[in-house]
Design an enzyme around this catalytic site. Structure first.
Site, mmCIF file in Angstrom:
data_model
loop_
_atom_site.group_PDB
_atom_site.id
_atom_site.type_symbol
_atom_site.label_atom_id
_atom_site.label_comp_id
_atom_site.label_asym_id
_atom_site.label_seq_id
_atom_site.Cartn_x
_atom_site.Cartn_y
_atom_site.Cartn_z
ATOM 1 N N ASP A 66 0.820 -1.213 0.000
ATOM 2 C CA ASP A 66 0.000 0.000 0.000
ATOM 3 C C ASP A 66 0.857 1.268 0.000
ATOM 4 O OD1 ASP A 66 -2.333 1.446 -0.002
ATOM 5 O OD2 ASP A 66 -3.007 0.805 1.977
ATOM 6 N N ASP A 114 -10.647 3.915 -1.949
ATOM 7 C CA ASP A 114 -11.325 3.033 -1.006
ATOM 8 C C ASP A 114 -12.836 3.160 -1.121
ATOM 9 O OD1 ASP A 114 -8.699 2.911 -0.163
ATOM 10 O OD2 ASP A 114 -9.238 2.843 1.956
HETATM 11 C C1 9PG Z 1 -5.176 1.030 5.568
HETATM 12 C C2 9PG Z 1 -5.925 1.394 4.310
HETATM 13 C C3 9PG Z 1 -6.511 0.174 3.590
HETATM 14 C C4 9PG Z 1 -7.090 0.585 2.256
HETATM 15 C C5 9PG Z 1 -6.029 1.283 1.437
HETATM 16 C C6 9PG Z 1 -5.484 2.475 2.199
HETATM 17 O O1 9PG Z 1 -5.672 9.417 3.455
HETATM 18 N N1 9PG Z 1 -6.032 8.827 2.412
HETATM 19 O O2 9PG Z 1 -6.353 9.421 1.386
HETATM 20 C C7 9PG Z 1 -6.118 7.428 2.417
HETATM 21 C C8 9PG Z 1 -6.692 6.802 1.327
HETATM 22 C C9 9PG Z 1 -6.810 5.432 1.354
HETATM 23 C C10 9PG Z 1 -6.341 4.712 2.411
HETATM 24 C C11 9PG Z 1 -5.750 5.331 3.471
HETATM 25 C C12 9PG Z 1 -5.633 6.704 3.485
HETATM 26 O O3 9PG Z 1 -6.548 3.367 2.407
HETATM 27 O O4 9PG Z 1 -6.511 1.699 0.197
HETATM 28 O O5 9PG Z 1 -7.581 -0.524 1.544
HETATM 29 O O6 9PG Z 1 -5.514 -0.805 3.377
HETATM 30 O O7 9PG Z 1 -4.986 2.065 3.469
HETATM 31 O O8 9PG Z 1 -4.670 2.146 6.199
#
Ligand code: 9PG
Length: 443
Positions: free
Chosen positions: A285, A345
């Site tokens: 990720d 997500d």
């Molecule tokens: C775990 C998650 C999950 C998820 C991933 C990711 O701040 N943001 O824009 C942001 C977007 C997506 C995100 C986290 C933060 O999710 O896509 O499936 O694994 O991390 O933290």
């Protein structure tokens, strides 16, 4: 940034523009030529959801390595794409000038003309050749997955994993991989140690999953180093100078410099260890971090360093393990991952939360981008549309299930299985099949 005009198309009133976002979470869609595509809600969202160093123009479009134009009723589509996405991914803009659409780019692009009934069919045709050239050999199949994030979020514990492993058995669900997501680790930058709250060492969790006849999967953000992490304190020389990967987990995020031999060894050590404990499915990720510009130990371009990082991980886990990219720059990952998250997500709320945008978690954002990248499945990799959420608390759950069923490749469940209602369980059962290796969109 220097943009040079690379083409133009007349009759803008009748044109559609396909704009491809940079990374998994970046908005991607097809829009009438006169509108302005989705924009980040803030500077922070630019970093987390768009291409940090390439702000979009005030109006019009900017595809990252891919932009296409076609007349509304079909006919000749024109597709501009990065000539070699392993080396450089140009931003490709489109703007209206006196009823024409003018296309410009800030790096090398190739133009392809495709005659097809519609833009999506044209993109599918283009992607066949592009995937063959840059991703290489064919796409495999991944068994259905259960993932902890969308029910337990950062509060996940080992007993939660145990409960769902048991429920999968009791309910007779054909789940091949039990994937632990974010929430277990005690340091942003070292993914092998669990917090006391989590309740078990990772090796024990993987062993239980395997003893039940399933594969063990695990989430990491392998190229991130939190500013407050022990890794950052002990090895400041492992960080890419001047690179800011945004803010999460209550801290500023820095980037692991894999051109530093010791940092590369640390990265490989983490994955060797996880593999030795029995994990063989890796959700990688926040990968966009690895492609940020900055000062690296060796003179490598951001994309060269990014691709080297993925090669190091593959080298550590071997050819048989499954690598799923997430938050990953799409085109630079061609040939290096088995599966790719192709949208932001999903969430139990349909509209983005206040301060969010279409790259932030939401049902609307996920559906938009997953739909727009469906043609990549079976040609670039296995598309991961994100998890099915089928429980009653999910807004418009029928709509999301339809998107996953029709336009998703990888099938994963994100619910606490034992508490699903009738519709939720029946839908989960129907959708949890191995990913098809065949394209979802015909060329
Ligand atoms: C775990 C998650 C999950 C998820 C991933 C990711 O701040 N943001 O824009 C942001 C977007 C997506 C995100 C986290 C933060 O999710 O896509 O499936 O694994 O991390 O933290």
């Amino acid at each position: 940034m220097n943009f040079t005009d690379v083409g133009e198309v007349a009759g803008a009133a009748e044109l559609l523009v396909y704009e491809h976002g940079w990374q998994s979470w970046s908005p991607t869609g097809t829009y009438p030529a006169h509108v302005t595509s989705p924009r980040p809600a803030s500077r922070e969202r630019q970093v987390l959801g768009f291409r940090p160093e390439k702000p979009l123009p005030r109006s019009g479009f900017q595809g990252e390595g891919l932009l296409a134009v076609a007349p509304r009723g079909g006919g000749a589509s024109q597709i501009w794409s990065a000539t070699d996405p392993a080396v450089e991914v140009a931003s490709i803009r489109a703007r209206l000038v006196d009823g024409r659409l003018v296309v410009s780019a800030d790096g090398p692009v190739s133009e392809t003309a495709v005659t097809a009934p519609d833009l999506e069919t044209a993109l599918a045709g283009w992607a066949g050749g592009y995937g063959h050239l840059h991703a290489g050999s064919g796409v495999g199949s991944i068994p259905p997955v259960w993932c902890s994030w969308y029910q337990y979020f950062a509060g996940v514990t080992a007993p939660d994993i145990r409960e769902n492993l048991g429920a999968a058995g009791q309910l007779g669900l054909p789940i091949g991989v039990i994937q632990l997501d974010d929430g277990f680790s005690d340091d942003v930058g070292n993914w092998v140690r669990t917090t006391a709250r989590f309740g078990s060492p990772l090796a024990a969790v993987a062993a239980e999953v395997r003893a039940a006849g399933r594969r063990a999967g695990i989430w990491t953000a392998p190229l991130l180093v939190g500013e407050r992490s022990r890794v950052a304190a002990e090895h400041p020389e492992w960080l890419v100078g001047g690179a800011d990967a945004g803010w999460n987990w209550g801290q500023r995020l820095r980037v692991l410099d894999v051109t530093h031999p010791d940092a590369a060894a640390h990265l490989q050590g983490v994955f060797r260890r996880l593999l030795s404990w029995g994990f063989d499915y890796f959700k990688l990720d926040f990968l966009y971090a690895g492609a940020l510009p900055g000062r690296r130990r060796q003179d490598a371009s951001p994309l060269a360093a990014y691709r080297e990082a993925l090669r190091l991980i593959r080298g550590a886990v071997g050819p048989r393990a499954t690598l799923l990219g997430c938050g990953a720059p799409l085109l630079p990952s061609l040939g290096l991952v088995d599966a790719m998250r192709v949208g932001p997500d999903v969430a139990t709320h349909y509209e983005p939360a206040p301060g969010g945008d279409l790259s932030a978690p939401s049902g609307r954002g996920a559906a938009l981008t997953v739909r727009a990248r469906a043609f990549q499945h079976g040609r670039f990799w296995i598309n991961d549309p994100d998890c099915l959420i089928a429980r009653p608390g999910m807004e418009r759950r029928e709509e999301w299930a339809e998107t996953v069923e029709r336009w998703g490749g990888l099938r994963a469940s994100g619910d606490r299985l034992a508490t699903l209602d009738g519709w939720g369980l029946e839908t989960t059962r129907r959708l949890l099949v191995p990913s098809t290796p065949r394209p979802l969109v015909d060329a």
